[in-house]
Design a protein around this motif. Structure first.
Motif, PDB file in Angstrom:
ATOM      1  N   THR A  47       0.842  -1.188   0.000  1.00 45.91           N
ATOM      2  CA  THR A  47       0.000   0.000   0.000  1.00 45.91           C
ATOM      3  C   THR A  47       0.884   1.247   0.000  1.00 45.91           C
ATOM      4  OG1 THR A  47      -1.876   1.082   1.119  1.00 45.91           O
ATOM      5  CG2 THR A  47      -0.152   0.181   2.520  1.00 45.91           C
ATOM      6  N   ALA A  48       0.277   2.414  -0.080  1.00 47.76           N
ATOM      7  CA  ALA A  48       1.019   3.679  -0.065  1.00 47.76           C
ATOM      8  C   ALA A  48       0.182   4.746   0.623  1.00 47.76           C
ATOM      9  CB  ALA A  48       1.374   4.116  -1.477  1.00 47.76           C
ATOM     10  N   HIS A  49       0.856   5.708   1.250  1.00 50.83           N
ATOM     11  CA  HIS A  49       0.178   6.763   1.987  1.00 50.83           C
ATOM     12  C   HIS A  49       0.757   8.120   1.600  1.00 50.83           C
ATOM     13  CE1 HIS A  49      -1.254   3.548   4.659  1.00 50.83           C
ATOM     14  NE2 HIS A  49      -0.007   3.140   4.728  1.00 50.83           N
ATOM     15  N   PRO A  50      -0.074   9.081   1.201  1.00 53.16           N
ATOM     16  CA  PRO A  50       0.421  10.452   1.017  1.00 53.16           C
ATOM     17  C   PRO A  50       0.669  11.086   2.389  1.00 53.16           C
ATOM     18  CG  PRO A  50      -1.949  10.370   0.659  1.00 53.16           C
ATOM     19  CD  PRO A  50      -1.502   8.953   0.861  1.00 53.16           C
ATOM     20  N   VAL A  51       1.812  11.739   2.559  1.00 48.69           N
ATOM     21  CA  VAL A  51       2.163  12.324   3.849  1.00 48.69           C
ATOM     22  C   VAL A  51       2.758  13.713   3.668  1.00 48.69           C
ATOM     23  CG1 VAL A  51       2.560  10.106   4.996  1.00 48.69           C
ATOM     24  CG2 VAL A  51       4.457  11.247   3.826  1.00 48.69           C
ATOM     25  N   ALA A  52       2.708  14.490   4.729  1.00 50.13           N
ATOM     26  CA  ALA A  52       3.449  15.742   4.816  1.00 50.13           C
ATOM     27  C   ALA A  52       4.667  15.474   5.689  1.00 50.13           C
ATOM     28  CB  ALA A  52       2.588  16.846   5.418  1.00 50.13           C
ATOM     29  N   VAL A  53       5.854  15.573   5.116  1.00 45.63           N
ATOM     30  CA  VAL A  53       7.085  15.335   5.881  1.00 45.63           C
ATOM     31  C   VAL A  53       7.481  16.638   6.565  1.00 45.63           C
ATOM     32  CG1 VAL A  53       9.499  14.627   5.796  1.00 45.63           C
ATOM     33  CG2 VAL A  53       7.825  13.558   4.266  1.00 45.63           C
ATOM     34  N   SER A  54       7.478  16.628   7.886  1.00 43.59           N
ATOM     35  CA  SER A  54       7.887  17.786   8.666  1.00 43.59           C
ATOM     36  C   SER A  54       9.269  17.530   9.242  1.00 43.59           C
ATOM     37  CB  SER A  54       6.899  18.048   9.803  1.00 43.59           C
ATOM     38  OG  SER A  54       5.622  18.364   9.288  1.00 43.59           O
ATOM     39  N   ALA A  55      10.181  18.469   9.024  1.00 37.34           N
ATOM     40  CA  ALA A  55      11.575  18.262   9.429  1.00 37.34           C
ATOM     41  C   ALA A  55      12.052  19.432  10.289  1.00 37.34           C
ATOM     42  CB  ALA A  55      12.465  18.120   8.202  1.00 37.34           C
ATOM     43  N   PHE A  56      12.858  19.115  11.308  1.00 42.56           N
ATOM     44  CA  PHE A  56      13.465  20.106  12.180  1.00 42.56           C
ATOM     45  C   PHE A  56      14.939  19.799  12.375  1.00 42.56           C
ATOM     46  CE2 PHE A  56       9.203  21.243  13.592  1.00 42.56           C
ATOM     47  CZ  PHE A  56       9.338  22.606  13.810  1.00 42.56           C
ATOM     48  N   VAL A 102       8.308  27.392  -1.533  1.00 42.19           N
ATOM     49  CA  VAL A 102       9.681  27.115  -1.952  1.00 42.19           C
ATOM     50  C   VAL A 102       9.733  25.750  -2.642  1.00 42.19           C
ATOM     51  CG1 VAL A 102      12.057  26.817  -1.109  1.00 42.19           C
ATOM     52  CG2 VAL A 102      10.494  28.408   0.047  1.00 42.19           C
ATOM     53  N   ALA A 103      10.599  25.583  -3.648  1.00 42.10           N
ATOM     54  CA  ALA A 103      10.841  24.251  -4.218  1.00 42.10           C
ATOM     55  C   ALA A 103      11.467  23.383  -3.136  1.00 42.10           C
ATOM     56  CB  ALA A 103      11.765  24.343  -5.422  1.00 42.10           C
ATOM     57  N   ALA A 104      11.020  22.144  -3.029  1.00 41.26           N
ATOM     58  CA  ALA A 104      11.465  21.266  -1.943  1.00 41.26           C
ATOM     59  C   ALA A 104      12.986  21.172  -1.865  1.00 41.26           C
ATOM     60  CB  ALA A 104      10.854  19.880  -2.115  1.00 41.26           C
ATOM     61  N   LYS A 105      13.666  21.080  -3.019  1.00 41.80           N
ATOM     62  CA  LYS A 105      15.122  20.931  -3.017  1.00 41.80           C
ATOM     63  C   LYS A 105      15.843  22.189  -2.541  1.00 41.80           C
ATOM     64  CE  LYS A 105      15.616  22.146  -7.922  1.00 41.80           C
ATOM     65  NZ  LYS A 105      16.012  21.627  -9.260  1.00 41.80           N
ATOM     66  N   ASP A 106      15.142  23.343  -2.538  1.00 44.32           N
ATOM     67  CA  ASP A 106      15.749  24.607  -2.113  1.00 44.32           C
ATOM     68  C   ASP A 106      15.357  25.014  -0.698  1.00 44.32           C
ATOM     69  OD1 ASP A 106      17.028  24.888  -4.556  1.00 44.32           O
ATOM     70  OD2 ASP A 106      15.393  26.031  -5.454  1.00 44.32           O
ATOM     71  N   ALA A 107      14.610  24.185   0.000  1.00 43.76           N
ATOM     72  CA  ALA A 107      14.229  24.491   1.386  1.00 43.76           C
ATOM     73  C   ALA A 107      15.432  24.196   2.279  1.00 43.76           C
ATOM     74  CB  ALA A 107      13.019  23.647   1.791  1.00 43.76           C
ATOM     75  N   ASN A 108      16.231  25.231   2.584  1.00 45.66           N
ATOM     76  CA  ASN A 108      17.510  25.032   3.261  1.00 45.66           C
ATOM     77  C   ASN A 108      17.525  25.497   4.713  1.00 45.66           C
ATOM     78  OD1 ASN A 108      17.461  27.786   2.870  1.00 45.66           O
ATOM     79  ND2 ASN A 108      19.038  27.795   1.271  1.00 45.66           N
ATOM     80  N   LYS A 109      16.394  25.963   5.230  1.00 40.82           N
ATOM     81  CA  LYS A 109      16.363  26.342   6.643  1.00 40.82           C
ATOM     82  C   LYS A 109      16.282  25.115   7.552  1.00 40.82           C
ATOM     83  CE  LYS A 109      14.417  30.978   6.046  1.00 40.82           C
ATOM     84  NZ  LYS A 109      13.322  31.924   6.411  1.00 40.82           N
ATOM     85  N   GLY A 110      15.670  24.045   7.044  1.00 36.89           N
ATOM     86  CA  GLY A 110      15.594  22.799   7.782  1.00 36.89           C
ATOM     87  C   GLY A 110      16.739  21.869   7.407  1.00 36.89           C
ATOM     88  N   PRO A 111      16.665  20.589   7.798  1.00 34.97           N
ATOM     89  CA  PRO A 111      17.742  19.642   7.492  1.00 34.97           C
ATOM     90  C   PRO A 111      17.770  19.161   6.052  1.00 34.97           C
ATOM     91  CG  PRO A 111      16.005  18.569   8.754  1.00 34.97           C
ATOM     92  CD  PRO A 111      15.659  20.023   8.705  1.00 34.97           C
ATOM     93  N   GLY A 112      16.809  19.588   5.208  1.00 32.88           N
ATOM     94  CA  GLY A 112      16.809  19.207   3.803  1.00 32.88           C
ATOM     95  C   GLY A 112      15.990  17.960   3.539  1.00 32.88           C
ATOM     96  N   ILE A 113      15.587  17.765   2.288  1.00 33.52           N
ATOM     97  CA  ILE A 113      14.823  16.563   1.943  1.00 33.52           C
ATOM     98  C   ILE A 113      15.749  15.349   1.987  1.00 33.52           C
ATOM     99  CG2 ILE A 113      13.099  17.782   0.578  1.00 33.52           C
ATOM    100  CD1 ILE A 113      14.559  16.982  -1.927  1.00 33.52           C
ATOM    101  N   LYS A 114      15.181  14.192   2.341  1.00 30.44           N
ATOM    102  CA  LYS A 114      15.983  12.973   2.422  1.00 30.44           C
ATOM    103  C   LYS A 114      16.311  12.477   1.017  1.00 30.44           C
ATOM    104  CE  LYS A 114      12.993  11.035   5.272  1.00 30.44           C
ATOM    105  NZ  LYS A 114      12.367  10.005   6.144  1.00 30.44           N
ATOM    106  N   GLN A 115      17.579  12.271   0.751  1.00 30.11           N
ATOM    107  CA  GLN A 115      18.003  11.861  -0.584  1.00 30.11           C
ATOM    108  C   GLN A 115      17.498  10.466  -0.938  1.00 30.11           C
ATOM    109  OE1 GLN A 115      19.430  14.031  -2.751  1.00 30.11           O
ATOM    110  NE2 GLN A 115      18.916  15.396  -1.052  1.00 30.11           N
ATOM    111  N   SER A 116      17.245   9.634   0.083  1.00 33.48           N
ATOM    112  CA  SER A 116      16.686   8.311  -0.190  1.00 33.48           C
ATOM    113  C   SER A 116      15.285   8.435  -0.784  1.00 33.48           C
ATOM    114  CB  SER A 116      16.635   7.472   1.086  1.00 33.48           C
ATOM    115  OG  SER A 116      15.839   8.099   2.080  1.00 33.48           O
TER     116      SER A 116
END
Length: 214
Positions: free
Chosen positions: A77-86, A147-161
């Protein structure tokens, strides 16, 4: 996963997340302990609920993604999620609950975990929470929306995996902020990863029936 209980009864499908999380515009949780670039994993067939009196975080970002995993019957199965990062977060009076249904001879079994009370909050670094639903009062400082996800640099960044597995579009919508405060937090999440996660005053209990944080 199977566990043996006294009396010879086998508990089937009783695999639960043993550590918490809090988010959706902010978050907390337990982790792989491998930091921001942790390998992706298939989520279990059980979401978990989290409440917190207050979450204070710095270096926040949030973007959309897809969590792939299994149902409790083993179906994909699959789930749409909002990834929140700090980059860092501290959480006051956190509660996490997971309910395992249809345990043989027992029915539903609930795991309840509490930490961060008594004046010493839970602390997390490089925290990612995959959130399905969130309710809270939130204040953001220095926020950028769209912001484009790849340019959101205030947080730890999107997971490359996630990028490699095509679970997130690096050119898609994201938002970020210098810091955020959430109060009266209620959330449902599918997964949490963190670099470090310190639970002060940890208390965990198992009981029959449905007993959730909210």
């Amino acid at each position: 996963m199977e566990s043996q209980v006294r009396g010879g009864t086998r508990w089937k499908r009783f695999a639960v997340v043993m550590v918490p999380s809090v988010a959706a515009t902010a978050a907390i949780g337990v982790a792989l302990g491998q930091g921001a670039l942790a390998a992706s994993f298939s989520v279990s067939g059980q979401s978990f609920k989290v409440t917190a009196d207050r979450l204070d975080g710095t270096g926040f970002s949030q973007y959309g993604a897809i969590d792939s995993g299994y149902t409790l019957k083993g179906e994909k199965t699959a789930h749409p999620v909002a990834v929140s990062a700090f980059k860092s977060a501290k959480i006051t009076n956190m509660c996490q609950s997971v309910v395992t249904p249809d345990v043989p001879f027992l029915g539903s079994v609930s795991l309840l975990l509490k930490a961060g009370g008594g004046g010493t909050p839970v602390r997390a670094e490089n925290l990612y929470i995959d959130v399905e639903q969130l309710e809270a009062d939130a204040t953001f400082r220095g926020i950028d929306i769209g912001v484009a996800a790849k340019d959101a640099n205030k947080g730890p960044g999107i997971k490359q995996s996630e990028v490699a597995n095509k679970q997130v579009n690096p050119n898609g919508f994201a938002q970020q902020a210098d810091s955020a405060t959430l109060t009266d937090v209620k959330q449902t999440a599918w997964a949490t990863t963190a670099g470090t996660f310190k639970l002060s005053g940890l208390k965990m209990s198992l009981s029959k029936g449905v007993k959730e944080c909210y």
